[in-house]
Design an enzyme around this catalytic site. Structure first.
Site, short mmCIF file in Angstrom:
data_model
loop_
_atom_site.label_atom_id
_atom_site.label_comp_id
_atom_site.label_asym_id
_atom_site.label_seq_id
_atom_site.Cartn_x
_atom_site.Cartn_y
_atom_site.Cartn_z
N CYS A 87 1.41 -1.36 0.17
CA CYS A 87 -0.33 0.20 0.19
C CYS A 87 1.01 1.26 0.27
O CYS A 87 2.01 1.19 0.48
CB CYS A 87 -0.77 0.18 1.48
SG CYS A 87 -1.60 1.72 1.72
N CYS A 389 3.14 22.98 5.35
CA CYS A 389 2.92 21.55 4.94
C CYS A 389 4.34 21.32 3.62
O CYS A 389 4.48 19.51 3.30
CB CYS A 389 1.50 21.38 4.51
SG CYS A 389 1.09 21.92 2.67
#
EC number: 2.1.1.190
Length: 431
Positions: A87, A389
């Site tokens: 994943c 961010c």
């Protein structure tokens, strides 16, 4: 002479070398040195030695794969998720939380040329209150795949669990899979979004063909039995609420209502600490005029308004501006003004720019805030808090403030996304 056959490719034996990793990069790769270049090795941790097969050799860096690990770092842990390594959601589950945080802090300090004064973190597992799961019907098996994309691929990893999801959402996964698999229109499902609001979970189902009446009934029954708010999205820009109430969450004790399409921070625990830290660093006083740039729907704006004389929020997405205004009204805050403006354009002619401010907070997207830094300097606020961010654009934008005489007083690493390569941070600048 004409050549009517393919030239043979030169076959080179993949070289096997022994190296020791010294760092961990954001993608969970060990970083070693070989021939004077950085060598990136997936799965290897600092202080681990391994026999490595070179798989790529560029002029400035190389890549390799572990053939045999010769020792284990004390910071190596067993990944909690069975899908880890396939994943694409998490990159660092094999590393201890302490190593993850120290690696991110070191990278941030290197970029900012300033020590990290504090790490703001929460629970390393069960923290994610929002997720989008891809859906794909497989005609051969007649089964619906539901999960996340593989790393660097469009293939779906059919997840049975996800330990970084908040437990309430993770517990929904098997029931949701069963419900969606039973739909007549399972072939026409695009993705499903899950969000845990403070007043309960919500689900947004994207479908590319009209749902039959029986399918709608099944979905509505599912929403009632699991006490969730259901939205259907027949097109990307259309959202139909089928059941449930408007979702909301608390920020500094204020109730902020939001739409499933609105941006909210994924990690509620770290978000609460981040808001509190911003208020503390700005040292907001009752007579302060505060400017909040890239304000969204008021995650910082409204808590600031509880303490300041006035707050101005500026945001480029009109839907978020409208939501911020509604939330200010519902929380009886009449000292807040929101402006819908594009902060990537010339801000000097925008109406908010004609005001004076004592303190400034900005929380831009990954591209940073190059268009507003000079105007912030012109405003000459006593304190500036920059929430970021993207450490690279933070470092770039910081240069403007530092050149104008501001100094970094505090630098914090925000562990908003444990086990991933995402690095968030916040900085206090002061004149």
């Amino acid at each position: 002479m004409a050549q009517f056959y393919s030239a043979k490719r030169r076959v080179t034996t993949r070289q096997i070398i022994t190296v020791e990793a010294t760092d961990l990069d954001p993608f969970g790769q060990g970083v070693a040195r070989h021939n004077g270049k950085a060598l990136f090795i997936p799965g290897l941790l600092p202080n681990e030695r391994a026999e490595v097969t070179l798989t790529e050799d560029k002029s400035k860096y190389s890549r390799g794969q572990v053939k045999r690990r010769l020792n284990d770092s004390p910071e190596r842990v067993a990944p909690r998720c069975p899908h880890f390594g396939v994943c694409g959601g998490c990159q660092q589950q094999h590393a201890s939380v302490a190593l993850q945080q120290s690696s991110k802090s070191t990278a941030l300090a290197r970029l900012m040329k300033h020590e990290v004064n504090e790490i703001i973190s929460g629970e390393p597992w069960g923290y994610r209150r929002r997720a989008r799961l891809s859906l794909s019907y497989e005609p051969k098996t007649q089964k619906l795949a539901m999960g996340f994309r593989k790393a660097a691929s469009s293939d779906i990893v059919d997840v049975k669990q996800c330990p970084v999801l908040v437990p309430h959402l993770e517990a929904l996964l098997p029931h949701l899979r069963n419900c969606l698999s039973d739909l007549q229109g399972a072939r026409a499902l695009g993705h499903v979004e899950l969000v845990l609001a403070d007043n309960g979970p919500l689900m947004v189902l994207r479908h590319t063909a009209p749902l039959s009446a029986p399918d709608r009934e099944k979905l509505e029954r599912f929403s009632h039995s699991h006490e969730l708010t259901l939205f259907l999205a027949p097109q990307s820009e259309i959202l139909e609420r089928v059941s449930g109430d408007d979702p909301w969450y608390l920020s500094d004790g204020l109730r902020l209502t939001f739409s499933p399409r609105d941006f909210i921070q994924v990690n509620d625990g770290v978000n609460q600490q981040m808001v509190a830290k911003a208020i503390e660093w700005l040292d907001v006083q009752p007579d302060d005029r505060v400017l909040d740039l890239f304000c969204g729907m008021g995650n910082f704006t409204l808590p600031l308004a509880q303490r300041a004389a006035s707050v101005v929020g500026v945001e480029g997405v009109n839907a978020l501006v409208e939501k911020g205004q509604q939330n200010a009204h519902h929380n009886a805050l009449d000292n807040v003004t929101f402006f819908h403006e594009n902060l990537e354009e010339d801000v000097t002619q925008q109406p908010w720019a004609q005001h004076g401010f004592d303190k400034v907070l900005l929380d831009p997207a990954r591209a940073g805030a190059p268009g507003v830094m000079q105007h912030i300097i012109k405003l000459a606020p006593k304190r500036v808090v920059y929430v970021s961010c993207n450490p690279a654009t933070l470092a770039r934008d910081s240069e403007a403030l530092l050149s104008a005489g501001y100094q970094i007083q505090r630098l914090a690493m925000l562990d908003m996304f444990p086990h991933t390569g995402h690095l968030e941070s916040m900085v206090l600048f002061q004149l």
